[in-house]
Design a protein around this motif. Structure first.
Motif, short mmCIF file in Angstrom:
data_model
loop_
_atom_site.label_atom_id
_atom_site.label_comp_id
_atom_site.label_asym_id
_atom_site.label_seq_id
_atom_site.Cartn_x
_atom_site.Cartn_y
_atom_site.Cartn_z
N LEU A 192 -4.31 -62.82 -21.50
CA LEU A 192 -3.39 -62.14 -22.41
C LEU A 192 -4.00 -60.81 -22.82
O LEU A 192 -5.18 -60.73 -23.18
CB LEU A 192 -3.14 -62.99 -23.66
N LYS A 193 -3.19 -59.75 -22.74
CA LYS A 193 -3.65 -58.45 -23.21
C LYS A 193 -3.01 -58.21 -24.58
O LYS A 193 -1.79 -58.27 -24.72
CB LYS A 193 -3.25 -57.35 -22.23
N VAL A 194 -3.85 -57.93 -25.55
CA VAL A 194 -3.37 -57.82 -26.92
C VAL A 194 -3.49 -56.37 -27.38
O VAL A 194 -4.55 -55.76 -27.28
CB VAL A 194 -4.19 -58.74 -27.84
N LYS A 195 -2.38 -55.85 -27.87
CA LYS A 195 -2.39 -54.50 -28.43
C LYS A 195 -2.88 -54.57 -29.87
O LYS A 195 -2.40 -55.39 -30.65
CB LYS A 195 -0.97 -53.91 -28.38
N MET A 196 -3.84 -53.72 -30.19
CA MET A 196 -4.43 -53.75 -31.53
C MET A 196 -4.44 -52.35 -32.11
O MET A 196 -3.90 -51.43 -31.53
CB MET A 196 -5.84 -54.31 -31.48
N VAL A 218 -8.30 -56.71 -24.96
CA VAL A 218 -7.77 -56.00 -26.12
C VAL A 218 -7.62 -54.52 -25.80
O VAL A 218 -8.50 -53.91 -25.21
CB VAL A 218 -8.72 -56.21 -27.32
N ASP A 219 -6.44 -53.96 -26.13
CA ASP A 219 -6.22 -52.52 -26.00
C ASP A 219 -5.97 -51.95 -27.39
O ASP A 219 -4.98 -52.28 -28.04
CB ASP A 219 -5.02 -52.25 -25.09
N VAL A 220 -6.88 -51.10 -27.84
CA VAL A 220 -6.80 -50.58 -29.20
C VAL A 220 -6.02 -49.27 -29.25
O VAL A 220 -5.61 -48.82 -30.32
CB VAL A 220 -8.22 -50.41 -29.80
N ASN A 221 -5.79 -48.64 -28.10
CA ASN A 221 -5.04 -47.38 -28.05
C ASN A 221 -5.56 -46.37 -29.08
O ASN A 221 -4.78 -45.77 -29.84
CB ASN A 221 -3.54 -47.62 -28.25
N GLN A 222 -6.89 -46.22 -29.16
CA GLN A 222 -7.56 -45.23 -30.00
C GLN A 222 -7.46 -45.54 -31.49
O GLN A 222 -7.67 -44.66 -32.33
CB GLN A 222 -7.00 -43.81 -29.77
N VAL A 245 -12.74 -54.39 -24.12
CA VAL A 245 -11.97 -53.64 -25.12
C VAL A 245 -11.60 -52.29 -24.52
O VAL A 245 -12.46 -51.55 -24.04
CB VAL A 245 -12.80 -53.44 -26.40
N GLU A 246 -10.30 -52.00 -24.53
CA GLU A 246 -9.80 -50.76 -23.93
C GLU A 246 -9.59 -49.70 -25.01
O GLU A 246 -8.97 -49.98 -26.04
CB GLU A 246 -8.49 -51.09 -23.21
N GLN A 247 -10.08 -48.54 -24.75
CA GLN A 247 -9.95 -47.34 -25.59
C GLN A 247 -10.01 -47.67 -27.09
O GLN A 247 -9.04 -47.46 -27.83
CB GLN A 247 -8.63 -46.62 -25.28
N ALA A 270 -12.04 -46.99 -20.45
CA ALA A 270 -11.38 -45.71 -20.75
C ALA A 270 -9.92 -45.76 -20.33
O ALA A 270 -9.60 -46.19 -19.23
CB ALA A 270 -12.08 -44.58 -19.99
N ASP A 271 -9.04 -45.32 -21.22
CA ASP A 271 -7.64 -45.13 -20.83
C ASP A 271 -7.16 -43.75 -21.27
O ASP A 271 -7.13 -42.81 -20.45
CB ASP A 271 -6.76 -46.23 -21.41
N GLU A 272 -6.86 -43.56 -22.55
CA GLU A 272 -6.38 -42.25 -23.00
C GLU A 272 -7.41 -41.15 -22.75
O GLU A 272 -7.04 -39.97 -22.66
CB GLU A 272 -6.03 -42.30 -24.49
N PHE A 273 -8.69 -41.50 -22.64
CA PHE A 273 -9.75 -40.51 -22.41
C PHE A 273 -9.59 -39.81 -21.07
O PHE A 273 -10.11 -38.72 -20.87
CB PHE A 273 -11.11 -41.23 -22.45
N ILE A 290 -12.88 -47.72 -15.90
CA ILE A 290 -11.73 -46.82 -16.02
C ILE A 290 -10.45 -47.60 -15.78
O ILE A 290 -10.43 -48.56 -15.00
CB ILE A 290 -11.80 -45.63 -15.04
N ASN A 291 -9.39 -47.18 -16.44
CA ASN A 291 -8.07 -47.77 -16.24
C ASN A 291 -7.25 -46.79 -15.40
O ASN A 291 -6.94 -45.68 -15.85
CB ASN A 291 -7.40 -48.01 -17.60
N ILE A 292 -6.93 -47.19 -14.18
CA ILE A 292 -6.18 -46.33 -13.26
C ILE A 292 -4.69 -46.64 -13.37
O ILE A 292 -4.28 -47.80 -13.22
CB ILE A 292 -6.64 -46.55 -11.80
N LYS A 293 -3.90 -45.61 -13.64
CA LYS A 293 -2.44 -45.77 -13.71
C LYS A 293 -1.79 -44.74 -12.79
O LYS A 293 -2.09 -43.54 -12.89
CB LYS A 293 -1.96 -45.55 -15.15
N LEU A 294 -0.89 -45.20 -11.94
CA LEU A 294 -0.28 -44.29 -10.96
C LEU A 294 0.45 -43.14 -11.63
O LEU A 294 0.42 -42.01 -11.14
CB LEU A 294 0.70 -45.06 -10.07
#
Ligand code: MG
Length: 379
Positions: A192-196, A218-222, A245-247, A270-273, A290-294
């Motif tokens: 499960l990926k949880v937005k925080m 966990v994705d904290v989105n900064q 833990v993402e970003q 790293a995502d937004e970075f 790193i998180n790669i997004k097309l």
């Protein structure tokens, strides 16, 4: 590998993998063999499409119920490849910007679809940025090339499909009651990926833990601004069965992120970075992965290179997505054997998917040798 060597290797790989004979010259077996194409130019079409989300999508800083999208296709000699641009508003592209960019392209000047390099250079020359618009062309082009070669891209790249990881299923920020509903929906998924990033972070995790002991990420989105608080959370999340833990912190807080990474018991992603290929080296030493997004990197052409580069620099690779149809999700999944973690659930979060493609079986990404190109078909 430079673009020209990449293309040549790809063409040779295609020959070795049993391309339909009608597409290849059969009067010689030299390296100059080419697909038998008519010489007509590539035809690009595009149509706006609004993705309807099954739940409103709440991040630390945004909330929405739809995502603007543009569907593309590239055709040559009656064979069509499909692509897609998905534009979450916070990334700065829109239906208007994507259709304006695509309107400026004249792909009919390209009669050889294998010249991916030239086509990317041409798009970059039209305008910088516009990464989702460029991804929509890149994905359609890869789909077309895979169909011409009769192979899915994971095979063209030489990847082992059994190495594809499980995909996580995203639980957005919500009330504890809604979090429980979403956890029930997520029953088929192993992670499960949880937005925080809001005040009720611990409450959210505790609501999930009251229902399941499946691993979480966990994705904290900064959303965390205090490095000491972030470190405390990383230790607590480790005890809660979190994988990474993402970003966690704002992308500008580089020194604080280095400090956190040196002490964190969990990998920091790293995502937004970052955005594209050129950003991979500066992630080294700051993030573990790193998180790669097309949609951010402009498509599969650079996504593949990013995965190779990150791994070569000792970083882990995560594959991410936007809310998007099974078109772009299936395209990204072709890279899944190169990923340590995958978060390719964007198609599961929408109610009007117009493609059928990569399926999740027992929580795992599955790749099929009988679906050429990006592995998706239009419904
Ligand atoms: Mg993220």
């Amino acid at each position: 590998m430079d673009r020209r060597h990449f293309i040549r290797n790809m063409a040779l790989a295609g020959m070795a993998l049993g391309i339909p004979s009608r597409l290849w010259a059969n009067d010689s077996h030299t390296q100059t063999e080419q697909p038998k194409l008519s010489g007509k130019g590539l035809q690009l079409t595009f149509t706006p499409y609004e993705l309807k989300l099954r739940h409103s999508f709440n991040l630390a800083k945004f909330s929405r119920t739809t995502t603007p999208d543009v569907l593309t296709s590239i055709t040559i000699d009656g064979i069509t490849g499909y692509g897609e641009a998905s534009m979450p508003p916070y990334l700065g592209e829109s239906i208007e910007s994507v259709t304006k960019f695509l309107s400026r392209l004249d792909l009919s000047q390209f009669s050889d679809p294998f010249r991916i390099d030239d086509i990317h250079d041409y798009m970059d020359g039209i305008a910088p940025g516009n990464s989702a618009a460029k991804a929509s062309v890149d994905i359609a082009l890869h789909d077309l090339l895979g169909k011409l070669m009769g192979q899915p891209w994971y095979r063209i790249w030489g990847l082992n499909p059994s190495l594809a990881p499980a995909t996580s299923y995203t639980i957005g920020i919500d009330t504890p009651d809604m979090v429980r509903v979403k956890v029930e929906e997520a029953a088929p998924y192993k992670v499960l990926k949880v937005k925080m990033g809001l005040d009720r972070d611990r409450e959210t995790i505790e609501a999930i833990r009251s229902m399941t002991d499946r691993p979480i990420c966990v994705d904290v989105n900064q959303g965390w601004n205090d490095k000491h608080m972030a470190l405390d959370m990383c230790h607590w999340l480790k005890e809660q069965g979190c994988l990474f833990v993402e970003q966690p912190m704002p992308k500008e807080m580089i020194d604080e992120t280095v400090w956190l990474r040196e002490r964190s018991p969990l990998p920091i992603v790293a995502d937004e970075f970052m955005q594209g290929l050129a950003d991979v080296p500066r992630c080294h030493g700051v993030y573990d992965a790193i998180n790669i997004k097309l949609m951010k990197c402009g498509g599969l052409h650079d996504a593949y290179k990013m995965a190779v580069l990150a791994r070569g620099m000792g970083m882990k690779v995560m594959l991410g997505c936007m809310t998007e149809t099974s078109c772009a999700i299936s395209a990204a999944s072709q890279l899944a054997p190169m990923a340590d973690w995958a978060d390719l659930d964007g198609n599961l979060l929408i109610a009007n998917d117009c493609f059928s493609g990569m399926k999740i079986v027992d929580g795992m990404i599955t790749l099929r040798p009988d679906l050429p190109g990006i592995g998706a078909t239009k419904i």
